[in-house]
Design a protein around this motif. Structure first.
Motif, PDB file in Angstrom:
ATOM      1  N   ALA A 328       0.846  -1.204   0.000  1.00 34.02           N
ATOM      2  CA  ALA A 328       0.000   0.000   0.000  1.00 34.02           C
ATOM      3  C   ALA A 328       0.874   1.244   0.000  1.00 34.02           C
ATOM      4  O   ALA A 328       0.626   2.186  -0.754  1.00 34.02           O
ATOM      5  CB  ALA A 328      -0.897   0.000   1.227  1.00 34.02           C
ATOM      6  N   GLY A 493     -10.995   3.187   1.745  1.00 37.59           N
ATOM      7  CA  GLY A 493      -9.980   2.537   0.915  1.00 37.59           C
ATOM      8  C   GLY A 493      -9.379   3.529  -0.046  1.00 37.59           C
ATOM      9  O   GLY A 493      -9.661   4.728   0.009  1.00 37.59           O
ATOM     10  N   SER A 494      -8.537   3.016  -0.930  1.00 38.42           N
ATOM     11  CA  SER A 494      -7.770   3.936  -1.759  1.00 38.42           C
ATOM     12  C   SER A 494      -8.556   4.509  -2.928  1.00 38.42           C
ATOM     13  O   SER A 494      -8.632   5.714  -3.098  1.00 38.42           O
ATOM     14  CB  SER A 494      -6.501   3.257  -2.242  1.00 38.42           C
ATOM     15  OG  SER A 494      -6.829   2.044  -2.869  1.00 38.42           O
ATOM     16  N   LYS A 499     -14.181   0.091  -5.762  1.00 37.49           N
ATOM     17  CA  LYS A 499     -15.348  -0.046  -4.881  1.00 37.49           C
ATOM     18  C   LYS A 499     -16.665   0.307  -5.572  1.00 37.49           C
ATOM     19  O   LYS A 499     -17.707   0.382  -4.914  1.00 37.49           O
ATOM     20  CB  LYS A 499     -15.167   0.849  -3.634  1.00 37.49           C
ATOM     21  CG  LYS A 499     -13.919   0.528  -2.812  1.00 37.49           C
ATOM     22  CD  LYS A 499     -14.058  -0.765  -2.018  1.00 37.49           C
ATOM     23  CE  LYS A 499     -12.746  -1.283  -1.469  1.00 37.49           C
ATOM     24  NZ  LYS A 499     -12.252  -0.618  -0.295  1.00 37.49           N
ATOM     25  N   GLY A 518      -9.103   7.322   0.426  1.00 35.85           N
ATOM     26  CA  GLY A 518      -8.566   8.063  -0.718  1.00 35.85           C
ATOM     27  C   GLY A 518      -9.615   8.397  -1.757  1.00 35.85           C
ATOM     28  O   GLY A 518      -9.459   9.351  -2.526  1.00 35.85           O
ATOM     29  N   GLY A 590      -4.782  14.967   1.060  1.00 36.75           N
ATOM     30  CA  GLY A 590      -5.603  14.491   2.172  1.00 36.75           C
ATOM     31  C   GLY A 590      -5.255  13.036   2.469  1.00 36.75           C
ATOM     32  O   GLY A 590      -5.295  12.184   1.578  1.00 36.75           O
ATOM     33  N   ASN A 614     -16.153  -1.359   4.921  1.00 33.20           N
ATOM     34  CA  ASN A 614     -15.124  -1.864   4.011  1.00 33.20           C
ATOM     35  C   ASN A 614     -14.231  -0.717   3.574  1.00 33.20           C
ATOM     36  O   ASN A 614     -14.678   0.211   2.912  1.00 33.20           O
ATOM     37  CB  ASN A 614     -15.770  -2.512   2.771  1.00 33.20           C
ATOM     38  CG  ASN A 614     -14.712  -3.056   1.833  1.00 33.20           C
ATOM     39  OD1 ASN A 614     -14.106  -2.309   1.080  1.00 33.20           O
ATOM     40  ND2 ASN A 614     -14.471  -4.342   1.902  1.00 33.20           N
ATOM     41  N   GLY A 615     -12.964  -0.807   3.949  1.00 31.28           N
ATOM     42  CA  GLY A 615     -11.985   0.190   3.506  1.00 31.28           C
ATOM     43  C   GLY A 615     -11.690   1.219   4.576  1.00 31.28           C
ATOM     44  O   GLY A 615     -12.607   1.857   5.097  1.00 31.28           O
ATOM     45  N   GLY A 618      -8.332   6.373   6.170  1.00 24.08           N
ATOM     46  CA  GLY A 618      -7.131   7.121   5.806  1.00 24.08           C
ATOM     47  C   GLY A 618      -5.951   6.182   5.660  1.00 24.08           C
ATOM     48  O   GLY A 618      -6.104   4.946   5.685  1.00 24.08           O
ATOM     49  N   GLU A 621      -1.696   3.150   7.869  1.00 24.61           N
ATOM     50  CA  GLU A 621      -0.373   2.568   8.068  1.00 24.61           C
ATOM     51  C   GLU A 621       0.561   3.573   8.735  1.00 24.61           C
ATOM     52  O   GLU A 621       1.519   3.199   9.408  1.00 24.61           O
ATOM     53  CB  GLU A 621       0.226   2.120   6.733  1.00 24.61           C
ATOM     54  CG  GLU A 621      -0.563   1.013   6.027  1.00 24.61           C
ATOM     55  CD  GLU A 621      -1.617   1.553   5.074  1.00 24.61           C
ATOM     56  OE1 GLU A 621      -2.040   2.714   5.241  1.00 24.61           O
ATOM     57  OE2 GLU A 621      -2.031   0.821   4.163  1.00 24.61           O
ATOM     58  N   ASP A 652      -7.965  -4.461   4.058  1.00 24.60           N
ATOM     59  CA  ASP A 652      -7.267  -3.519   4.926  1.00 24.60           C
ATOM     60  C   ASP A 652      -8.096  -3.065   6.114  1.00 24.60           C
ATOM     61  O   ASP A 652      -7.542  -2.701   7.157  1.00 24.60           O
ATOM     62  CB  ASP A 652      -6.833  -2.286   4.116  1.00 24.60           C
ATOM     63  CG  ASP A 652      -5.514  -2.537   3.420  1.00 24.60           C
ATOM     64  OD1 ASP A 652      -4.745  -3.385   3.932  1.00 24.60           O
ATOM     65  OD2 ASP A 652      -5.255  -1.906   2.387  1.00 24.60           O
ATOM     66  N   SER A 653      -9.410  -3.081   5.938  1.00 26.15           N
ATOM     67  CA  SER A 653     -10.255  -2.669   7.065  1.00 26.15           C
ATOM     68  C   SER A 653     -10.054  -3.639   8.229  1.00 26.15           C
ATOM     69  O   SER A 653      -9.966  -3.230   9.388  1.00 26.15           O
ATOM     70  CB  SER A 653     -11.726  -2.670   6.652  1.00 26.15           C
ATOM     71  OG  SER A 653     -11.849  -2.509   5.281  1.00 26.15           O
TER      72      SER A 653
END
Ligand SMILES: Nc1ncnc2c1ncn2[C@@H]1O[C@H](COP(=O)(O)OP(=O)(O)O)[C@@H](O)[C@H]1O
Ligand SMILES: O=C(OP(=O)(O)O)[C@H](O)COP(=O)(O)O
Length: 694
Positions: A328, A493-494, A499, A518, A590, A614-615, A618, A621, A652-653
């Protein structure tokens, strides 16, 4: 109109002048008579005798053809050749000069007098031809109209002459009547009768001439009207011509300029072509170097302290999680880079990682062996788990046959065989031959139609779902299909592109939709906000707008963060500040939702009974930008405790929730990233469909 030869009766019978007696030949006599006829009226009243004018002479018969004198003279004018110059009067003009068509020539000609060719015509043409020519010339537009003018003038002269002749005749008639009366008074009856006859003839002649004169006058007047009209038309045509000339000149200038422009553009085009060629060559060189550069980037990153630290910080988590964080970060740092292969596959073994990454081996790859799982599996199951070196074949069959009741055999990684992912039936059949029944508990791979997930179920019955699989389906299908309401979804998520399916599918199910991560910057940009250097998918701006509209039309309360935590670089130690969503300065990006948004989102979630997430919110990491994600995780843990169903959709969530140690507080944490996404998108999972009971 009367021609000179049409009135000999007058000269035959009435008074003879001196000219008559001096002519002896018959033609001379004729000429003398004609001249006498013309002059006779003056003789009659004897008040203003005069010499014959040129016009009179014109009417004199002369020569054997009985042509008029002047006509003959004019007729004999040399025709001249077109290039002969008209010496004296018209120096510079030639017989070929188009005097009525050319402005300068016309001026010179008018100064000089009448052109011999025209003079000849005017004198020699019969009246009707002259009339016709005059009328015709009136139709000429442009300078030839002056020629028409000459013809009209000649015609008018003739009309005037005829009028005068008529007047003379009337006078003569009156005189004759007077004479008749005198003769009546004392002369013989024959003489009276003869005189009366002459008078009557003259009267008839006068009447005829009168009507001819009237007709000629009418024609002349018509011609004059027509001439005036044509003059106006000519003037208008000249005006129009002037305008056209101006237009022509302007157009010519424009054409000249346009030509110059084209030349300049062509030059620029050539330059651009040259630049494009150079750029193409540079790109080709760059493309050649690209794989090397990418490799170097990856190698450098693997060497970097950030990567190492990330893995260490991950602590006792799966190797996969560590890999995900590294990937990521790497992707976020190089968003344009296509990572085709697992660039971290060859990273040094992390001693804190206690699970192998099954990955996607190409053939037998020791590092993808499942052997490291045996101790933990044995511990969890409370039995000594045996391990085979293969997943099919005679050796494996032997081990299976030798297994004690309650014994557990772990087969080697099925992906060591290419037939696994290809779902080869022979391979599936061999796998099936080892067992009596098939239990699929691998939800994480249920979205793959592979030999060990889908193919094997065709050859091994019964084929059923395990407890984990069942739980996943209960929550991700059951709870989502018939949720306790209000039902909220949190999607982060990114990228929005990964999505789309989930958002669209959830829009028909949820009451509230919270967006974070994102992807929000693509929505902001679609709304016209400036987003600095935040992650934006330019080709998804329309999609973002349509999703917002869809939510509205479905009555879903869609909330975007109102404020964001921005950073001056994508790094754990970046400078940061909170700004309104619409106020991201240039050069800033952001990386998390802001405190206002956390508050609004939390209040909104407080009203719900079911939540699916889901996701991350920010770049969790990086500690600095994990606040939003962690706040949401805490909120969900809190709500779970008060009876709200909370489902974490995988990927990732889940990693984020695990990171803050709240995984066991949630109603359900999915073990499949891709599989949970597909389920939430409403897609059937092949691994589930293949089961007899799930
Ligand atoms: N504002 C952001 N800018 C860039 N990346 C972000 C941002 N917010 C979240 N991310 C990244 O999104 C990644 C997770 O996205 P995604 O894979 O879509 O989630 P999931 O695996 O839960 O479906 C994380 O690595 C996180 O760093
Ligand atoms: O890790 C998995 O799925 P996930 O990364 O979507 O959670 C499964 O093992 C599927 O792996 P695959 O994507 O290599 O088929």
């Amino acid at each position: 109109m009367a021609s000179p030869s049409s009135s000999p009766s007058i000269s035959d019978n009435v008074g003879k002048g001196a000219l008559l007696s001096c002519c002896s030949s018959s033609s001379d006599e004729k000429a003398a008579r004609a001249l006498e006829a013309l002059m006779w009226p003056h003789d009659l009243d004897s008040t203003a005798p005069r010499e014959p004018s040129i016009r009179d002479l014109c009417r004199l018969p002369a020569g054997v053809q009985n042509e008029s004198y002047q006509a003959r003279v004019m007729d004999e004018l040399s025709e001249g050749r077109p290039f002969d110059s008209l010496v004296a009067q018209w120096a510079g003009l030639t017989h070929g000069t188009r005097v009525w068509a050319d402005g300068d020539a016309a001026t010179a000609f008018v100064r000089g007098g009448l052109h011999p060719d025209m003079a000849r015509e005017l004198y020699t043409m019969p009246s009707d031809v002259l009339l016709g020519k005059s009328a015709k010339s009136l139709l000429w537009v442009g300078p030839p109209l002056y020629l028409g003018h000459h013809y009209i003038m000649a015609l008018a002269d003739r009309v005037r002459n005829a009028g005068r002749a008529l007047g003379i005749l009337i006078d003569r008639n009156a005189e004759l009547r007077r004479q008749i009366e005198e003769i009546r008074a004392g002369a013989a009856p024959e003489a009276v009768a003869a005189a009366e006859q002459r008078a009557s003839d003259l009267e008839a002649e006068a009447t005829r001439l009168k009507s001819e004169v009237q007709a000629a006058e009418q024609r002349a007047s018509d011609l004059e009207v027509e001439g005036t009209r044509l003059k106006y038309e000519l003037k208008a045509a000249e005006e129009h011509n002037k305008e056209l000339q101006v237009l022509f000149r302007t157009t010519r200038t424009e054409v000249r300029l346009a030509r110059k422009g084209v030349v300049a553009l062509t030059q620029k085009l050539e330059e651009a072509r040259g630049e494009a060629k150079a750029a193409t060559a540079a790109l080709a060189a760059e493309t050649q170097l690209r794989p090397e550069k990418d490799k170097k980037l990856i190698e450098d990153y693997k060497e970097s302290s950030g990567f190492q630290l990330g893995l260490v910080r991950s602590g006792q988590v799966t190797y996969e999680y560590g890999y995900r964080i590294a990937l990521a970060r790497f992707k976020a740092r190089h968003p344009g880079l296509e990572v085709e292969e697992n660039p971290f596959a060859s990273c040094p073994e992390d001693p804190s990682v206690d699970m192998p990454d099954e990955g996607r081996p190409k053939g037998v790859t020791p590092k993808y062996s499942l052997k490291p799982l045996v101790p933990r599996l044995s511990e969890l199951l409370g039995v000594n788990v045996e391990m085979a070196d293969d997943c099919i074949g005679e050796e494996v069959e032997k081990i299976v046959a030798a297994l004690p009741d309650g014994g557990v055999l772990l087969l080697e990684n099925v992906r060591f065989y290419r037939e696994e992912e290809k779902n080869g039936p022979e391979f599936a059949k061999k796998l099936a031959s080892l067992a009596d029944l098939y239990v699929n508990d691998a939800f994480g791979t249920a979205h793959r139609a592979h030999a060990s997930t889908e193919g094997v179920a065709k050859f091994l019955k019964p084929a059923v779902a395990g407890f984990l699989m069942q739980k996943e389906l209960d929550y991700l299908v059951g709870a989502v299909a018939s949720p306790k309401r209000p039902f909220a979804a949190i999607v982060g998520g990114s990228k929005v592109s990964t999505k789309i399916g989930v958002i669209e599918s959830l829009l028909s199910k949820v009451d509230i939709l919270l967006l974070g991560g994102g992807m929000i910057f693509t929505f902001y940009k679609a709304q016209g906000y400036s987003v600095g250097s935040s992650l934006v998918e330019e080709d998804k701006l329309d999609l973002a707008t349509s999703l917002l509209e869809k939510a509205k039309s479905k009555g879903v309360s869609l909330l975007l963060p109102t404020d964001v935590l921005i950073a001056d670089k994508f790094a754990a130690d970046a400078n940061s500040m909170v700004v309104p969503a619409s106020g991201i300065p240039d050069g800033w990006m952001g990386l998390d939702i802001g405190p206002d948004s956390i508050k609004t989102f939390s209040e909104s979630l407080d009203t719900t009974k079911t939540i699916i997430w889901n996701g991350p919110m920010g770049v969790f990491e990086f500690e600095k930008f994990a606040v939003g994600t962690e706040a949401i995780a805490k909120k969900l843990a809190e709500l779970s405790a008060s009876g709200v169903t909370t489902i974490i959709g995988g990927g990732d969530s889940v990693a984020a929730v695990e990171k803050v140690g709240l995984a066991d507080k949630m109603s359900h944490i999915s073990t499949g990233g891709g599989a949970s996404l597909e389920l939430l998108e409403g897609k059937p999972l092949p691994g589930v469909l293949a089961l007899d009971d799930a």
